[in-house]
Design an enzyme around this catalytic site. Structure first.
Site, PDB file in Angstrom:
ATOM      1  N   LYS A  16       0.827  -1.217   0.000  1.00 33.32           N
ATOM      2  CA  LYS A  16       0.000   0.000   0.000  1.00 33.32           C
ATOM      3  C   LYS A  16       0.858   1.263   0.000  1.00 33.32           C
ATOM      4  CE  LYS A  16      -1.863  -1.559   3.777  1.00 33.32           C
ATOM      5  NZ  LYS A  16      -1.348  -2.943   3.838  1.00 33.32           N
ATOM      6  N   LYS A  18       3.808   1.765  -1.196  1.00 36.99           N
ATOM      7  CA  LYS A  18       4.358   2.024  -2.522  1.00 36.99           C
ATOM      8  C   LYS A  18       3.298   2.634  -3.455  1.00 36.99           C
ATOM      9  CE  LYS A  18       5.622   0.113  -6.778  1.00 36.99           C
ATOM     10  NZ  LYS A  18       6.763  -0.328  -7.539  1.00 36.99           N
ATOM     11  N   HIS A  41       4.615   0.750   6.339  1.00 37.12           N
ATOM     12  CA  HIS A  41       4.455   0.989   4.900  1.00 37.12           C
ATOM     13  C   HIS A  41       5.808   1.379   4.299  1.00 37.12           C
ATOM     14  CE1 HIS A  41      -0.137   1.782   5.474  1.00 37.12           C
ATOM     15  NE2 HIS A  41       0.248   0.588   5.865  1.00 37.12           N
ATOM     16  N   THR A  42       6.315   0.521   3.430  1.00 40.60           N
ATOM     17  CA  THR A  42       7.632   0.766   2.843  1.00 40.60           C
ATOM     18  C   THR A  42       7.493   1.632   1.601  1.00 40.60           C
ATOM     19  OG1 THR A  42       8.177  -1.462   3.538  1.00 40.60           O
ATOM     20  CG2 THR A  42       9.744  -0.389   2.038  1.00 40.60           C
ATOM     21  N   GLN A 223      -3.275  -2.284   7.253  1.00 38.47           N
ATOM     22  CA  GLN A 223      -3.679  -3.695   7.371  1.00 38.47           C
ATOM     23  C   GLN A 223      -4.373  -4.177   6.079  1.00 38.47           C
ATOM     24  OE1 GLN A 223      -4.684  -1.630  10.483  1.00 38.47           O
ATOM     25  NE2 GLN A 223      -2.534  -1.956  10.816  1.00 38.47           N
ATOM     26  N   THR A 238      -7.173  -7.440  13.495  1.00 37.52           N
ATOM     27  CA  THR A 238      -6.734  -6.232  14.176  1.00 37.52           C
ATOM     28  C   THR A 238      -7.968  -5.561  14.791  1.00 37.52           C
ATOM     29  OG1 THR A 238      -5.287  -4.307  13.980  1.00 37.52           O
ATOM     30  CG2 THR A 238      -6.815  -4.704  12.135  1.00 37.52           C
ATOM     31  N   THR A 299       7.214  -4.027  10.587  1.00 40.36           N
ATOM     32  CA  THR A 299       7.106  -3.477  11.930  1.00 40.36           C
ATOM     33  C   THR A 299       7.826  -4.345  12.951  1.00 40.36           C
ATOM     34  OG1 THR A 299       5.023  -2.421  11.367  1.00 40.36           O
ATOM     35  CG2 THR A 299       5.415  -2.783  13.713  1.00 40.36           C
ATOM     36  N   ARG A 304       7.212 -13.589   7.398  1.00 35.65           N
ATOM     37  CA  ARG A 304       5.802 -13.661   6.983  1.00 35.65           C
ATOM     38  C   ARG A 304       5.516 -15.056   6.445  1.00 35.65           C
ATOM     39  NH1 ARG A 304       6.379  -8.043   3.731  1.00 35.65           N
ATOM     40  NH2 ARG A 304       6.124  -6.600   5.470  1.00 35.65           N
ATOM     41  N   LEU A 331       4.618  -8.854  -9.011  1.00 37.87           N
ATOM     42  CA  LEU A 331       4.586  -9.761 -10.177  1.00 37.87           C
ATOM     43  C   LEU A 331       5.980 -10.328 -10.447  1.00 37.87           C
ATOM     44  CD1 LEU A 331       2.539 -10.689 -12.472  1.00 37.87           C
ATOM     45  CD2 LEU A 331       3.713  -9.029 -13.923  1.00 37.87           C
TER      46      LEU A 331
HETATM   47  P1  GDP Z   1       2.297  -2.225   3.047  1.00 41.03           P
HETATM   48  O1  GDP Z   1       2.196  -2.434   4.519  1.00 41.03           O
HETATM   49  O2  GDP Z   1       1.064  -2.686   2.327  1.00 41.03           O
HETATM   50  O3  GDP Z   1       2.668  -0.813   2.682  1.00 41.03           O
HETATM   51  O4  GDP Z   1       3.486  -3.173   2.550  1.00 41.03           O
HETATM   52  P2  GDP Z   1       4.927  -3.382   3.251  1.00 41.03           P
HETATM   53  O5  GDP Z   1       5.766  -2.188   2.997  1.00 41.03           O
HETATM   54  O6  GDP Z   1       4.770  -3.823   4.647  1.00 41.03           O
HETATM   55  O7  GDP Z   1       5.457  -4.643   2.468  1.00 41.03           O
HETATM   56  C1  GDP Z   1       5.549  -4.653   1.071  1.00 41.03           C
HETATM   57  C2  GDP Z   1       6.999  -4.982   0.686  1.00 41.03           C
HETATM   58  O8  GDP Z   1       7.048  -5.289  -0.679  1.00 41.03           O
HETATM   59  C3  GDP Z   1       7.958  -3.817   0.865  1.00 41.03           C
HETATM   60  O9  GDP Z   1       9.204  -4.306   1.220  1.00 41.03           O
HETATM   61  C4  GDP Z   1       7.986  -3.170  -0.519  1.00 41.03           C
HETATM   62  O10 GDP Z   1       9.184  -2.463  -0.755  1.00 41.03           O
HETATM   63  C5  GDP Z   1       7.898  -4.391  -1.395  1.00 41.03           C
HETATM   64  N1  GDP Z   1       7.238  -4.212  -2.708  1.00 41.03           N
HETATM   65  C6  GDP Z   1       6.147  -3.472  -3.033  1.00 41.03           C
HETATM   66  N2  GDP Z   1       5.791  -3.698  -4.321  1.00 41.03           N
HETATM   67  C7  GDP Z   1       6.672  -4.604  -4.809  1.00 41.03           C
HETATM   68  C8  GDP Z   1       6.818  -5.248  -6.078  1.00 41.03           C
HETATM   69  O11 GDP Z   1       6.060  -5.057  -7.022  1.00 41.03           O
HETATM   70  N3  GDP Z   1       7.848  -6.134  -6.185  1.00 41.03           N
HETATM   71  C9  GDP Z   1       8.711  -6.390  -5.186  1.00 41.03           C
HETATM   72  N4  GDP Z   1       9.699  -7.271  -5.399  1.00 41.03           N
HETATM   73  N5  GDP Z   1       8.601  -5.810  -3.975  1.00 41.03           N
HETATM   74  C10 GDP Z   1       7.590  -4.925  -3.798  1.00 41.03           C
HETATM   75  P1  IMO Z   2       0.199  -2.933   7.201  1.00 41.68           P
HETATM   76  O1  IMO Z   2      -0.539  -1.619   7.203  1.00 41.68           O
HETATM   77  C1  IMO Z   2       0.353  -7.116   8.418  1.00 41.68           C
HETATM   78  C2  IMO Z   2      -1.547  -8.171  12.230  1.00 41.68           C
HETATM   79  C3  IMO Z   2      -0.617  -8.638  13.332  1.00 41.68           C
HETATM   80  C4  IMO Z   2      -1.519  -9.639  14.038  1.00 41.68           C
HETATM   81  C5  IMO Z   2      -2.874  -8.960  13.950  1.00 41.68           C
HETATM   82  C6  IMO Z   2      -3.268  -8.190  15.217  1.00 41.68           C
HETATM   83  O2  IMO Z   2       1.671  -2.799   7.230  1.00 41.68           O
HETATM   84  O3  IMO Z   2      -0.311  -3.814   6.121  1.00 41.68           O
HETATM   85  P2  IMO Z   2      -2.411  -5.864  16.181  1.00 41.68           P
HETATM   86  O4  IMO Z   2      -1.050  -5.404  16.576  1.00 41.68           O
HETATM   87  O5  IMO Z   2      -3.028  -5.058  15.083  1.00 41.68           O
HETATM   88  O6  IMO Z   2      -3.341  -6.025  17.339  1.00 41.68           O
HETATM   89  O7  IMO Z   2      -2.174  -7.355  15.612  1.00 41.68           O
HETATM   90  O8  IMO Z   2      -2.811  -8.057  12.858  1.00 41.68           O
HETATM   91  N1  IMO Z   2      -1.216  -6.852  11.640  1.00 41.68           N
HETATM   92  C7  IMO Z   2      -0.635  -6.692  10.435  1.00 41.68           C
HETATM   93  N2  IMO Z   2      -0.167  -7.611   9.559  1.00 41.68           N
HETATM   94  N3  IMO Z   2       0.399  -5.809   8.107  1.00 41.68           N
HETATM   95  C8  IMO Z   2      -0.088  -4.884   8.956  1.00 41.68           C
HETATM   96  O9  IMO Z   2      -0.180  -3.575   8.642  1.00 41.68           O
HETATM   97  C9  IMO Z   2      -0.602  -5.310  10.204  1.00 41.68           C
HETATM   98  N4  IMO Z   2      -1.133  -4.676  11.276  1.00 41.68           N
HETATM   99  C10 IMO Z   2      -1.509  -5.624  12.128  1.00 41.68           C
HETATM  100  O10 IMO Z   2       0.535  -9.238  12.806  1.00 41.68           O
HETATM  101  O11 IMO Z   2      -1.585 -10.825  13.296  1.00 41.68           O
HETATM  102 MG    MG Z   3       3.246  -3.390   6.066  1.00 41.33          MG
END
Ligand code: GDP
Ligand code: IMO
Ligand code: MG
Length: 428
Positions: A16, A18, A41-42, A223, A238, A299, A304, A331
């Site tokens: 998300k 990105k 969120h990365t 989430q 959550t 976090t 995972r 992809l």
């Molecule tokens: P979010 O919580 O939904 O914002 O996602 P996170 O940041 O927790 O995890 C997504 C991970 O996938 C991060 O390390 C991103 O840099 C990486 N990412 C996002 N889109 C892509 C993609 O299309 N390809 C690859 N290889 N990595 C991606």
């Molecule tokens: P983003 O926004 C992935 C998961 C936790 C746990 C459950 C409850 O980065 O996608 P909490 O601390 O919310 O009470 O934990 O929800 N969880 C997530 N898993 N991405 C997240 O956020 C998460 N936020 C909470 O790992 O299973």
């Molecule tokens: Mg995340």
């Protein structure tokens, strides 16, 4: 222009951050509307690599106002650290605001998150231990402390005094933990208040001014739908609503304002924490995905759990969010896979289910029914246009569209901002 919501379609971590970083160049306002610093969120863009927990991913555009909305629970210490980190990279944060109605995560929330997980023992939920669940519990119980309370020491002290008295009874009598000291917490939160006061405001008027001028407003989900308090795999969920509907209440926007609701999905499934994941791959392929995509929590750093794409869960997500579009990420991770599986239904005894069961007890008995599609050899990470993607990759996307009854409008082939292919216009 209007409101576009960007929502996690699976169990979180779909990418998300990105997608928001990519789309926010055209947005006047970006609002985080749910969760807390359990989110990670990365963002990888020309400014560097950032792991955002609270600050909306639109912060890299000076013309975009970023609001931490009323639906978020804010740990002031985490927010201040994030602000400092952004500033140390030369990012201007003067366009950041925190809704005065957002609730605060207090030290007793973090403590109780841990104590509750310990009490659950083998049944632990695998929370992020950030105090998010207990903070939302207090919000609903009407004993929360809000960001706006930091602006008046008298209000803060009165609220804290009343709540802490009750919390200390629970801490000492239920958990056998020593009580927390009012003066220490008060002193610490007064300091947070001093630093955060320029950011804390009534944000409604900022948001609605943008809406009245027909500017683009992005809602940044946290989430994912399968972690939703109502529709997710309860109790392994959550404590707030990551759905588009949560965007209405967590930002203060009516549903008629939405023009697009984009669900972000990975080409496979991941889940961090406990709870059912029907397509989980415990052996080689799961390990391959985890290592290739570096699937470790943003976090918490936890590995995972990985599995094939689950279209049964995906269909629920499309329905409960009213998705108009899919942004499909990762992809590139399937490059070189000889074949790819999609879960199209669940088998429960001799029954075949094509809708997602609401009970975890049922889900735990479900077996995936797979369809196998041919993979592709070529590397996709340099591809800039949809037509240049391998035919098998396009077929895979088309099959997901069919199974989910929703178009894939954006596909990403790498973590950085430019590694994205617009299949059809994604913004109104
Ligand atoms: P979010 O919580 O939904 O914002 O996602 P996170 O940041 O927790 O995890 C997504 C991970 O996938 C991060 O390390 C991103 O840099 C990486 N990412 C996002 N889109 C892509 C993609 O299309 N390809 C690859 N290889 N990595 C991606
Ligand atoms: P983003 O926004 C992935 C998961 C936790 C746990 C459950 C409850 O980065 O996608 P909490 O601390 O919310 O009470 O934990 O929800 N969880 C997530 N898993 N991405 C997240 O956020 C998460 N936020 C909470 O790992 O299973
Ligand atoms: Mg995340």
């Amino acid at each position: 222009m209007a409101v576009v919501a960007v929502i996690g379609g699976q169990w979180g971590d779909e990418g998300k951050g990105k997608i928001i970083d990519l789309l926010a160049s055209r947005a006047k306002v970006v609002v985080r509307f749910s969760g807390g610093d359990n989110a990670g969120h990365t963002v990888i863009n020309p400014h560097g690599e950032f792991k955002l927990h609270l600050v909306p991913a639109g912060i890299f555009y000076p013309g975009t106002t970023c609001i931490i909305g009323n639906g978020v629970v804010v740990n002031p210490a985490v927010l201040l650290k994030e602000i400092d980190e952004l500033q140390s990279h030369g990012i201007n944060v003067s366009n950041l605001c925190v809704s005065d109605c957002a609730h605060l995560i207090m030290p007793y929330h973090i403590l109780m998150d841990r104590l509750e997980e310990e009490r659950r023992g083998k049944g632990a939920l695998g929370t992020t231990l950030r105090g998010v669940g207990p903070a939302f519990t207090d919000k609903v119980a009407r004993i929360g402390i809000r960001a706006g309370d930091l602006l008046s020491k008298d209000v803060l002290l009165a609220g804290l005094k009343a709540t802490l008295e009750f919390k200390n009874v629970i801490l000492t009598k239920v958990y056998g933990h020593p009580p927390l000291v009012l003066e220490e917490i008060f002193e610490q939160y007064c300091q947070y208040g001093e630093r955060l006061s320029p950011f804390i405001k009534e944000t409604n008027s900022i948001l609605h001014e943008a809406l009245s001028k027909k500017e683009l407003v992005l809602l940044e989900g946290a989430q994912g739908a399968l972690l939703d308090l109502d529709f997710g795999t309860y109790p392994y969920v959550t404590s707030s609503s990551p759905l588009a509907g949560g965007g209405c209440t967590g930002a203060g926007i009516g549903p008629m304002e939405f023009s697009r609701t984009i669900g972000v999905f990975k080409v496979y499934s991941t889940r961090v924490g406990a709870g059912p994941l029907v397509t989980e791959l415990k052996e080689e392929v799961g390990e391959l995905i985890r290592e290739k995509a570096h699937e470790y929590g943003t976090t918490t750093g936890r590995p995972r759990r990985c599995g094939w794409f689950d279209a049964v869960a995906g269909r629920l997500s499309v329905q409960v969010n009213g998705l108009s579009d899919i942004a499909l990420t990762h992809l590139d991770i399937y490059d070189g896979f000889p074949s790819i599986k999609i879960c199209i239904a669940y088998k429960l005894g001799d029954k075949v289910l094509d809708s997602f069961p609401s009970s975890v007890a049922t889900l735990e008995k479900c077996q995936p029914v797979y369809e196998e599609l041919p993979g592709w050899e070529e590397s996709t990470d340099q591809v800039l246009k949809y037509d240049q993607l391998p035919l098998e990759a396009r077929n895979y996307m088309a099959r997901l569209e069919e199974l989910l009854s929703c178009p894939v409008s954006l596909v990403t082939v790498g973590p950085s901002r430019e590694e994205a292919i617009e299949v059809r216009p994604i913004l109104p």
